[in-house]
Design a protein around this motif. Structure first.
Motif, PDB file in Angstrom:
ATOM      1  N   THR A  16       0.817  -1.214   0.000  1.00 40.00           N
ATOM      2  CA  THR A  16       0.000   0.000   0.000  1.00 40.00           C
ATOM      3  C   THR A  16       0.854   1.270   0.000  1.00 40.00           C
ATOM      4  OG1 THR A  16      -0.175  -0.141   2.417  1.00 40.00           O
ATOM      5  CG2 THR A  16      -1.969  -1.098   1.102  1.00 40.00           C
ATOM      6  N   LYS A  17       2.054   1.188   0.601  1.00 43.41           N
ATOM      7  CA  LYS A  17       2.934   2.361   0.619  1.00 43.41           C
ATOM      8  C   LYS A  17       3.539   2.638  -0.755  1.00 43.41           C
ATOM      9  CE  LYS A  17       4.237   1.926   5.496  1.00 43.41           C
ATOM     10  NZ  LYS A  17       5.358   1.746   6.452  1.00 43.41           N
ATOM     11  N   ASN A  18       3.454   1.656  -1.624  1.00 42.88           N
ATOM     12  CA  ASN A  18       4.021   1.810  -2.968  1.00 42.88           C
ATOM     13  C   ASN A  18       2.960   2.160  -4.007  1.00 42.88           C
ATOM     14  OD1 ASN A  18       5.769  -0.713  -1.617  1.00 42.88           O
ATOM     15  ND2 ASN A  18       7.006   0.869  -2.602  1.00 42.88           N
ATOM     16  N   GLY A  19       1.823   2.608  -3.547  1.00 46.42           N
ATOM     17  CA  GLY A  19       0.796   3.076  -4.482  1.00 46.42           C
ATOM     18  C   GLY A  19      -0.240   2.047  -4.866  1.00 46.42           C
ATOM     19  N   LEU A  20      -0.478   1.051  -4.010  1.00 47.57           N
ATOM     20  CA  LEU A  20      -1.506   0.055  -4.289  1.00 47.57           C
ATOM     21  C   LEU A  20      -2.748   0.371  -3.450  1.00 47.57           C
ATOM     22  CD1 LEU A  20      -1.145  -3.755  -4.672  1.00 47.57           C
ATOM     23  CD2 LEU A  20      -2.837  -2.860  -3.074  1.00 47.57           C
ATOM     24  N   THR A  21      -3.913   0.340  -4.094  1.00 44.58           N
ATOM     25  CA  THR A  21      -5.175   0.569  -3.377  1.00 44.58           C
ATOM     26  C   THR A  21      -6.186  -0.507  -3.761  1.00 44.58           C
ATOM     27  OG1 THR A  21      -6.056   2.023  -5.117  1.00 44.58           O
ATOM     28  CG2 THR A  21      -4.821   3.067  -3.317  1.00 44.58           C
ATOM     29  N   VAL A  22      -7.097  -0.795  -2.842  1.00 47.12           N
ATOM     30  CA  VAL A  22      -8.185  -1.747  -3.096  1.00 47.12           C
ATOM     31  C   VAL A  22      -9.483  -1.075  -2.683  1.00 47.12           C
ATOM     32  CG1 VAL A  22      -9.139  -4.026  -2.610  1.00 47.12           C
ATOM     33  CG2 VAL A  22      -6.658  -3.692  -2.581  1.00 47.12           C
ATOM     34  N   GLU A  23     -10.441  -1.006  -3.601  1.00 42.27           N
ATOM     35  CA  GLU A  23     -11.732  -0.386  -3.283  1.00 42.27           C
ATOM     36  C   GLU A  23     -12.844  -1.049  -4.088  1.00 42.27           C
ATOM     37  OE1 GLU A  23     -11.921   3.704  -4.407  1.00 42.27           O
ATOM     38  OE2 GLU A  23     -10.761   3.405  -6.235  1.00 42.27           O
ATOM     39  N   ILE A  24     -14.070  -0.795  -3.653  1.00 43.61           N
ATOM     40  CA  ILE A  24     -15.253  -1.344  -4.328  1.00 43.61           C
ATOM     41  C   ILE A  24     -15.970  -0.214  -5.060  1.00 43.61           C
ATOM     42  CG2 ILE A  24     -17.524  -2.408  -4.002  1.00 43.61           C
ATOM     43  CD1 ILE A  24     -16.397  -3.913  -1.633  1.00 43.61           C
ATOM     44  N   LYS A  25     -16.277  -0.444  -6.339  1.00 46.99           N
ATOM     45  CA  LYS A  25     -17.062   0.500  -7.134  1.00 46.99           C
ATOM     46  C   LYS A  25     -18.045  -0.282  -7.994  1.00 46.99           C
ATOM     47  CE  LYS A  25     -13.461   2.501  -9.040  1.00 46.99           C
ATOM     48  NZ  LYS A  25     -12.628   3.437  -9.861  1.00 46.99           N
ATOM     49  N   ASN A  26     -19.309   0.098  -7.903  1.00 47.28           N
ATOM     50  CA  ASN A  26     -20.355  -0.527  -8.737  1.00 47.28           C
ATOM     51  C   ASN A  26     -20.381  -2.045  -8.620  1.00 47.28           C
ATOM     52  OD1 ASN A  26     -21.020   2.055  -9.814  1.00 47.28           O
ATOM     53  ND2 ASN A  26     -19.339   1.868 -11.275  1.00 47.28           N
ATOM     54  N   GLY A  27     -20.204  -2.543  -7.390  1.00 47.97           N
ATOM     55  CA  GLY A  27     -20.287  -3.976  -7.161  1.00 47.97           C
ATOM     56  C   GLY A  27     -19.062  -4.758  -7.594  1.00 47.97           C
ATOM     57  N   LYS A  28     -17.979  -4.049  -7.957  1.00 45.56           N
ATOM     58  CA  LYS A  28     -16.745  -4.710  -8.379  1.00 45.56           C
ATOM     59  C   LYS A  28     -15.589  -4.249  -7.487  1.00 45.56           C
ATOM     60  CE  LYS A  28     -18.293  -4.720 -13.204  1.00 45.56           C
ATOM     61  NZ  LYS A  28     -17.981  -4.280 -14.582  1.00 45.56           N
ATOM     62  N   VAL A  29     -14.569  -5.117  -7.371  1.00 47.90           N
ATOM     63  CA  VAL A  29     -13.372  -4.767  -6.606  1.00 47.90           C
ATOM     64  C   VAL A  29     -12.308  -4.262  -7.582  1.00 47.90           C
ATOM     65  CG1 VAL A  29     -11.544  -5.605  -5.092  1.00 47.90           C
ATOM     66  CG2 VAL A  29     -13.872  -6.467  -4.823  1.00 47.90           C
ATOM     67  N   TYR A  30     -11.767  -3.076  -7.291  1.00 52.30           N
ATOM     68  CA  TYR A  30     -10.725  -2.481  -8.122  1.00 52.30           C
ATOM     69  C   TYR A  30      -9.408  -2.503  -7.348  1.00 52.30           C
ATOM     70  CZ  TYR A  30     -14.018  -0.615 -11.583  1.00 52.30           C
ATOM     71  OH  TYR A  30     -14.956  -0.486 -12.578  1.00 52.30           O
ATOM     72  N   VAL A  31      -8.431  -3.225  -7.882  1.00 50.99           N
ATOM     73  CA  VAL A  31      -7.077  -3.205  -7.338  1.00 50.99           C
ATOM     74  C   VAL A  31      -6.256  -2.314  -8.261  1.00 50.99           C
ATOM     75  CG1 VAL A  31      -5.053  -4.559  -6.692  1.00 50.99           C
ATOM     76  CG2 VAL A  31      -7.350  -5.547  -6.450  1.00 50.99           C
ATOM     77  N   SER A  32      -5.833  -1.175  -7.756  1.00 50.47           N
ATOM     78  CA  SER A  32      -5.104  -0.206  -8.572  1.00 50.47           C
ATOM     79  C   SER A  32      -3.634  -0.207  -8.161  1.00 50.47           C
ATOM     80  CB  SER A  32      -5.705   1.191  -8.397  1.00 50.47           C
ATOM     81  OG  SER A  32      -5.040   2.125  -9.216  1.00 50.47           O
ATOM     82  N   LEU A  33      -2.747  -0.402  -9.149  1.00 49.71           N
ATOM     83  CA  LEU A  33      -1.309  -0.414  -8.906  1.00 49.71           C
ATOM     84  C   LEU A  33      -0.663   0.658  -9.776  1.00 49.71           C
ATOM     85  CD1 LEU A  33      -2.373  -3.638  -9.519  1.00 49.71           C
ATOM     86  CD2 LEU A  33      -0.291  -4.043  -8.225  1.00 49.71           C
ATOM     87  N   THR A  34       0.061   1.576  -9.150  1.00 49.21           N
ATOM     88  CA  THR A  34       0.730   2.610  -9.931  1.00 49.21           C
ATOM     89  C   THR A  34       1.824   1.978 -10.787  1.00 49.21           C
ATOM     90  OG1 THR A  34       2.294   3.042  -8.137  1.00 49.21           O
ATOM     91  CG2 THR A  34       0.274   4.376  -8.204  1.00 49.21           C
ATOM     92  N   ASP A  35       2.146   2.647 -11.884  1.00 47.59           N
ATOM     93  CA  ASP A  35       3.126   2.060 -12.803  1.00 47.59           C
ATOM     94  C   ASP A  35       4.482   1.847 -12.134  1.00 47.59           C
ATOM     95  OD1 ASP A  35       3.762   4.772 -12.651  1.00 47.59           O
ATOM     96  OD2 ASP A  35       4.550   4.809 -14.701  1.00 47.59           O
ATOM     97  N   LYS A  36       4.855   2.722 -11.185  1.00 47.65           N
ATOM     98  CA  LYS A  36       6.173   2.590 -10.543  1.00 47.65           C
ATOM     99  C   LYS A  36       6.262   1.339  -9.662  1.00 47.65           C
ATOM    100  CE  LYS A  36       4.889   5.614  -6.657  1.00 47.65           C
ATOM    101  NZ  LYS A  36       5.173   6.905  -5.993  1.00 47.65           N
ATOM    102  N   LEU A  37       5.100   0.769  -9.276  1.00 51.87           N
ATOM    103  CA  LEU A  37       5.103  -0.471  -8.507  1.00 51.87           C
ATOM    104  C   LEU A  37       5.350  -1.675  -9.403  1.00 51.87           C
ATOM    105  CD1 LEU A  37       4.623  -2.113  -5.915  1.00 51.87           C
ATOM    106  CD2 LEU A  37       2.168  -1.936  -6.335  1.00 51.87           C
ATOM    107  N   LEU A  38       5.017  -1.566 -10.680  1.00 51.94           N
ATOM    108  CA  LEU A  38       5.102  -2.709 -11.590  1.00 51.94           C
ATOM    109  C   LEU A  38       6.218  -2.600 -12.625  1.00 51.94           C
ATOM    110  CD1 LEU A  38       1.296  -3.273 -12.347  1.00 51.94           C
ATOM    111  CD2 LEU A  38       2.736  -4.658 -10.870  1.00 51.94           C
ATOM    112  N   PHE A  39       6.440  -1.411 -13.156  1.00 53.90           N
ATOM    113  CA  PHE A  39       7.312  -1.270 -14.320  1.00 53.90           C
ATOM    114  C   PHE A  39       8.386  -0.204 -14.104  1.00 53.90           C
ATOM    115  CE2 PHE A  39       3.021  -2.334 -15.808  1.00 53.90           C
ATOM    116  CZ  PHE A  39       3.257  -3.513 -16.514  1.00 53.90           C
ATOM    117  N   PRO A  40       9.566  -0.401 -14.682  1.00 53.72           N
ATOM    118  CA  PRO A  40      10.520   0.696 -14.803  1.00 53.72           C
ATOM    119  C   PRO A  40       9.934   1.757 -15.740  1.00 53.72           C
ATOM    120  CG  PRO A  40      11.585  -1.427 -15.153  1.00 53.72           C
ATOM    121  CD  PRO A  40      10.108  -1.672 -15.170  1.00 53.72           C
TER     122      PRO A  40
END
Length: 250
Positions: A108-132
């Motif tokens: 979570t400190k690296n820009g990852l969030t988990v939330e519910i929108k419209n009955g779905k779970v959204y896991v959002s990862l910033t590009d710096k957490l995944l890619f150079p």
């Protein structure tokens, strides 16, 4: 006697005239009576038809009311079933969110969030957490996060998975095969899908990869912080709703 005879003759003539007048009146009355009897018979026939139609309508109305009542009961039952399916979906969605938050807590400190929108779970990862920067190759920190995510998803086979790539509005330069932000967003999402399916063995049939480019921003592209929020991978998790679709089709 002549005078008396003349008087009698006049009286006789007047009597004959009156008798003729009475005959005419009698004939007229007979004709009027016949017409009235005909009209009365017609009215009686109409009344009988109306009475029969009313009885039929009343019988049909009762049948229609019973049918409508049955249809209403069936719809109420289907509504209850749909509400129960939606309740189960919301309950499962909340449980999935909690599991993901626990599994991904360290990111979570690296820009990852988990939330519910419209009955779905959204896991959002910033590009710096995944890619150079400017790359479509997942780095080690990103692989760790995706591995933790996959461990949860493999235990939730009823969940469909959509991976969405997002970018900011900065132009892509000197990235070889990557022509623009559309390319970058699509290729990054397919990189995540390939890692989840080929390395972590999440079922491919559950996966969808899409690129949204720069067109669904979370923040303003006029600031570095806003652009950082916009460069992200969103993993959208939605319960399969086959049961709900079957109910709606009925």
């Amino acid at each position: 006697m002549l005078a008396k005879q003349d008087s009698l003759n006049n009286g006789w003539t007047e009597s004959q005239l009156k008798n003729e007048e009475l005959e005419r009146l009698l004939n007229k009355l007979r004709k009027d009576t016949s017409n009235i009897n005909g009209q009365l018979a017609d009215l009686r026939g109409r009344y009988a038809d109306m009475d029969a139609n009313y009885a039929k309508l009343r019988s049909n109305s009762s049948s229609e009311i019973n049918k409508l009542s049955d249809d209403l009961k069936k719809r109420e039952q289907r509504l209850k079933e749909v509400e129960e399916v939606l309740r189960k979906r919301d309950e499962a969605t909340n449980q999935l969110k909690e599991k993901l938050q626990q599994a991904l807590l360290g990111f979570t400190k690296n820009g990852l969030t988990v939330e519910i929108k419209n009955g779905k779970v959204y896991v959002s990862l910033t590009d710096k957490l995944l890619f150079p920067s400017g790359s479509i190759v997942i780095d080690e920190k990103g692989k760790q996060a995706l591995t933790q995510l996959a461990n949860v998803l493999k235990l939730q086979p009823e969940i469909n998975i959509a991976v969405e790539g997002h970018t900011d509005t900065q132009k892509v330069n000197n990235l070889g095969q990557i022509k623009d932000n559309w390319d970058l967003s699509v290729l990054r999402s397919t990189s995540v899908v390939r890692y989840l399916t080929e390395v972590e063995k999440v079922e491919s049939v559950r996966m969808t990869a899409t690129g949204k480019g720069e067109f669904q921003p979370l923040g303003p592209n006029t600031t570095a912080d806003g652009r950082s929020k916009n460069r992200r991978i969103e993993i959208v998790l939605s319960p399969k709703l086959d049961e709900l679709y079957d109910l709606i089709k009925q």
